[in-house]
Motif scaffolding. Structure first.
Motif, mmCIF file in Angstrom:
data_model
loop_
_atom_site.group_PDB
_atom_site.id
_atom_site.type_symbol
_atom_site.label_atom_id
_atom_site.label_comp_id
_atom_site.label_asym_id
_atom_site.label_seq_id
_atom_site.Cartn_x
_atom_site.Cartn_y
_atom_site.Cartn_z
ATOM 1 N N ASN A 47 6.952 -17.291 3.852
ATOM 2 C CA ASN A 47 6.190 -17.584 2.641
ATOM 3 C C ASN A 47 5.452 -16.394 2.017
ATOM 4 O O ASN A 47 4.957 -15.456 2.690
ATOM 5 N N GLY A 48 5.207 -16.253 0.965
ATOM 6 C CA GLY A 48 4.414 -15.348 0.010
ATOM 7 C C GLY A 48 2.926 -15.548 0.041
ATOM 8 O O GLY A 48 2.256 -14.791 -0.708
ATOM 9 N N TYR A 49 2.189 -16.387 1.045
ATOM 10 C CA TYR A 49 1.076 -16.571 1.096
ATOM 11 C C TYR A 49 0.212 -15.297 1.270
ATOM 12 O O TYR A 49 -0.870 -14.773 0.581
ATOM 13 N N TYR A 50 0.734 -14.460 2.279
ATOM 14 C CA TYR A 50 0.122 -13.133 2.481
ATOM 15 C C TYR A 50 -0.171 -12.239 1.605
ATOM 16 O O TYR A 50 -0.750 -11.423 1.321
ATOM 17 N N VAL A 51 1.229 -12.143 0.815
ATOM 18 C CA VAL A 51 1.184 -11.144 -0.375
ATOM 19 C C VAL A 51 0.057 -11.365 -1.254
ATOM 20 O O VAL A 51 -0.628 -10.410 -1.896
ATOM 21 N N VAL A 52 -0.162 -12.932 -1.823
ATOM 22 C CA VAL A 52 -1.177 -13.156 -2.694
ATOM 23 C C VAL A 52 -2.608 -13.074 -2.069
ATOM 24 O O VAL A 52 -3.277 -12.623 -2.808
ATOM 25 N N ALA A 53 -2.801 -13.285 -0.929
ATOM 26 C CA ALA A 53 -4.099 -13.340 -0.447
ATOM 27 C C ALA A 53 -4.506 -11.620 -0.312
ATOM 28 O O ALA A 53 -5.512 -11.205 -0.706
ATOM 29 N N GLY A 54 -3.368 -10.925 0.186
ATOM 30 C CA GLY A 54 -3.702 -9.581 0.185
ATOM 31 C C GLY A 54 -4.049 -9.052 -1.055
ATOM 32 O O GLY A 54 -4.869 -8.034 -1.473
ATOM 33 N N ILE A 55 -3.201 -9.219 -2.326
ATOM 34 C CA ILE A 55 -3.394 -8.949 -3.810
ATOM 35 C C ILE A 55 -4.717 -9.177 -4.122
ATOM 36 O O ILE A 55 -5.859 -8.427 -4.613
ATOM 37 N N GLY A 56 -5.276 -10.542 -3.786
ATOM 38 C CA GLY A 56 -6.499 -11.120 -3.998
ATOM 39 C C GLY A 56 -7.804 -10.124 -3.375
ATOM 40 O O GLY A 56 -8.884 -9.729 -4.155
ATOM 41 N N LEU A 57 -7.602 -9.780 -2.121
ATOM 42 C CA LEU A 57 -8.567 -8.986 -1.502
ATOM 43 C C LEU A 57 -8.484 -7.692 -2.005
ATOM 44 O O LEU A 57 -9.641 -6.821 -2.273
ATOM 45 N N ILE A 58 -7.431 -6.970 -2.461
ATOM 46 C CA ILE A 58 -7.383 -5.890 -3.146
ATOM 47 C C ILE A 58 -8.062 -5.647 -4.277
ATOM 48 O O ILE A 58 -8.974 -5.035 -4.611
#
Length: 85
Positions: A47-58
Motif C-alpha cells: 500500500n502507498g499509505y506510508y509514502v503519502v503520510a511521509g510526504i505529509g510529515l515532510i
C-alpha cells in the motif's frame, strides 16, 4: 470569512523556540523514513499509505521551519488521515 481563516493559518510565526525546531526536525526525519520505507513497500506491491503520510510529515516540517502555522494543519491532516486509512 473563509479568506480571513486561510490568511490566519498562513501567518508566519515570529520566532521558533528550540523545542519547535527540534519537533520540526524530528518530523522531517520521520517523514523521510516513512516516505522511503513506503516507497520500498510500494515496490514490493504494498500500500502507498506510508509514502503519502511521509510526504505529509515532510511538508509539515518544512512549513514549521519556514515559520508557517499551516505546518500544524498539515500535521493534523496526516494525523486524522491516519485514523481513517
Amino acid at each position: 470569512m473563509a479568506k480571513d481563516i486561510i490568511l490566519n493559518i498562513a501567518n508566519p510565526i515570529p520566532r521558533l523556540s528550540f523545542w519547535n525546531k527540534l519537533f520540526a526536525l524530528i518530523l522531517l526525519l520521520l517523514g523521510i523514513i516513512l516516505a522511503a520505507g513506503g516507497g520500498w513497500l510500494v515496490a514490493l506491491g504494498g500500500n502507498g499509505y506510508y509514502v503519502v503520510a511521509g510526504i505529509g510529515l515532510i511538508i509539515s516540517a518544512v512549513l514549521i521551519l519556514m515559520h508557517r502555522t499551516s505546518g500544524a494543519g498539515w500535521f493534523a491532516l496526516v494525523f486524522v488521515g491516519t485514523q481513517f486509512r
